[in-house]
Design a protein around this motif. Structure first.
Motif: not given
Length: 133
Positions: A14-17, A27-30, A32-37, A112-122
């Motif tokens: 994840v790359v965001d300032d 929080t949404a992805l951790s 299920k996934y390893r997240v590098l922010a 603002p993104f929807n966490a469920c939509q983000l997970l489904q897309t990933i």
């Protein structure tokens, strides 16, 4: 090995300032996934060379090197042609979405993104990408 072994967990970069957005995505992805922010493009470029990244989430509006420029740079590197890239940004006009696609983004989600939509897309992009490899 069980599916929770480190070797089988996909890594999302994840790359965001914005620290708030990085925390929300983490929080949404951790579960299920390893997240590098990371907060900037320079650190992100270093990370994709040193980590096995399954998918990249990019903000468009960042200081110095923006997400579109980073996306174009990554797409110009042959080893990352197949890396799924999702732009996550507040810029939601048709023009912005076209710019994201032209830069090489695989998907374009708006804040603002929807966490469920983000997970489904990933999940969908990781599945499609694993079928290609």
């Amino acid at each position: 090995m069980p599916s929770s072994s480190p070797d089988s967990i996909h890594t999302v970069l994840v790359v965001d300032d914005s620290a708030v957005i990085r925390d929300l995505i983490q929080t949404a992805l951790s579960p299920k996934y390893r997240v590098l922010a990371l907060s900037n493009a320079v650190d992100a470029l270093a990370a994709i060379y040193h980590e096995q990244i399954s998918i990249l989430l990019l903000d468009v509006l960042m200081p110095e090197i923006d997400g579109l420029e980073l996306c174009r740079t990554i797409r110009n590197l042959p080893q990352f042609h197949q890396l799924p890239i999702i732009m996550i940004t507040a810029k939601d006009s048709l023009f912005d979405k076209v710019q994201g696609r032209l830069a090489g983004a695989t998907e374009y989600l708006t804040k603002p993104f929807n966490a469920c939509q983000l997970l489904q897309t990933i999940e969908r992009l990781i599945e499609v990408n694993s079928l290609k490899n």
